[in-house]
Write a protein that holds these residues in place. Structure first.
Motif: not given
Length: 426
Positions: A413-420
């Motif tokens: 989830r952390t990665w997905t938010e960062h990529a966004a």
């Protein structure tokens, strides 16, 4: 009035992330540093430059723009009022307008003046070649900062045409003409590399063919090596290792590699990367061992072209080893080379640092350390993550692998938010 668009300026602005308003603000600030008073430009002023309505800004404005860009005004597509623009060369690129406006370093203006009716033919000398080489150094520096950008490809292709235009601007010795052909081949090979780095392979092949022809006319072994070595890298990225080895062998079999161990080392290191793609573990190990030995034999005092000195060193050798071992599934060895590469990279190698960081994240994730891998991947600058084709693709693949490895986890989830946040900033 000629209102041909200044696509050179547009390409430079796109590459460096400037809107019309933000460039106006930057030039206004530079004018304040020069004169003590802020400039009065706004977005409409810059739009007039891009549209070709203003072809030669006032002297203070021009100086401020040169301070902001680090380039002379003619290298940004502006045309001095006292000189007529050169006629365009036959087009080999998709963007014809850009070539019309690419009066880089005053070379085309000099050629046009020499060819004008009623004027005597000028003598072309090594000083003209040196001016071309200065522009080539700027292309190399821009590539290492950004890599793969269409603007870099277009500028390099336009400079190749300017070099060829210079051949017709006057008389020259055979040595000077050979040097001009070598410069044209160098520019075209940089356009080829930018297209490869941006995964525009069909376009890269067109640049390659023209670069090869120019290199043959120049007789310059170093630029021949660069072009065929680039071809090997292109085929490796395309997943065609047999063609990659064949092209790289052309580079490695040039006499130059027997005279200079550093060229031999680069050829061997790229051969090792190709063996990695081909899943040839023994071949990769042997090639990298020989590349390391050759690098240690190279005399740092030997004269070498700027493009080689700008990037090939121990960090690049480790970067190629990282690529090979990642392809082979030797993840601990890949991580070892990643850390060596990142610790030795010179500050100007911005693109290379982003690539090595992304590959390190892949190596860590493949060893089961999702937290460390995600932290590493988040260190990739947003500019590289969104604007560099190779980095963007590798990060997308990282995200997919992370979600497959740790679905629904906090790390994912952390990665997905960062990529966004990267996508929003693009």
């Amino acid at each position: 009035m000629d209102t041909t668009r200044n696509t050179v300026l547009e390409a430079w602005m796109a590459e460096h992330g400037y809107s019309s308003n933000s460039l106006a603000d930057a030039v206004n600030s530079a004018m304040e540093r020069l004169t003590g008073r802020p400039g009065g430009l706004d977005g409409s002023s810059v739009r007039a430059w891009k549209a070709g309505r203003v072809t030669w800004p006032k002297s203070v404005t021009r100086k401020a723009l040169e301070d902001v860009s680090g380039l002379p005004a003619v290298a940004l597509g502006f045309v001095p009022r006292s000189r007529p623009p050169t006629a365009p060369a036959a087009s080999q690129q998709e963007d014809l307008d850009m070539k019309r406006r690419s009066l880089v370093g005053g070379i085309a203006a000099a050629a046009a003046a020499a060819a004008a009716p009623g004027t005597a033919s000028r003598r072309i000398g090594m000083s003209d070649v040196n001016r071309l080489n200065q522009r080539f150094a700027e292309i190399i520096a821009s590539d290492h900062r950004h890599g793969g950008q269409l603007g870099i490809e277009q500028r390099a292709a336009a400079l190749a045409d300017e070099a060829l235009n210079l051949q017709n601007a006057g008389s020259a010795t055979q040595r000077v003409r050979s040097s001009i052909y070598a410069s044209a081949a160098a520019f075209r090979s940089s356009a080829m590399w930018a297209a490869i780095d941006g995964r525009r392979y069909d376009i890269a092949k067109g640049h390659m063919r023209e670069a090869q022809a120019l290199a043959e006319m120049s007789g310059d072994q170093a630029i021949k090596f660069r072009i065929w070595s680039h071809a090997g890298t292109m085929y490796r990225h395309m997943g065609r290792p047999a063609d990659a080895i064949a092209a790289n062998d052309v580079a490695r079999n040039l006499h130059l590699t027997r005279r200079d161990p550093l060229f031999a080392s680069l050829g061997l290191a790229r051969q090792g990367a190709i063996h990695g793609t081909a899943q040839d573990r023994t071949g990769a190990r042997r090639a990298f061992g020989q590349a390391q030995e050759a690098m240690l034999r190279a005399d740092p005092a030997d004269h070498r072209p700027v493009w080689l000195l700008a990037f090939y060193d121990q960090a690049e050798l480790d970067s190629l080893a990282l690529c090979a071992h990642l392809a082979l599934g030797d993840y601990p060895v890949a991580e070892y080379h990643a850390h060596r590469c990142l610790s030795a990279l010179r500050p100007h190698m911005v693109r290379s640092r982003a690539i090595a960081t992304t590959r390190l994240a892949h190596a860590q994730l493949a060893q089961g350390d999702a937290d460390a891998a995600t932290e590493t991947a988040m260190n990739v600058p947003s500019d590289a993550a969104t604007r560099h084709a190779r980095v963007s693709r590798m990060l997308q693949e990282f995200g997919a692998a992370l979600r497959a490895t740790a679905p629904g986890s906090t790390t994912a989830r952390t990665w997905t938010e960062h990529a966004a946040t990267w996508r929003m900033a693009a």
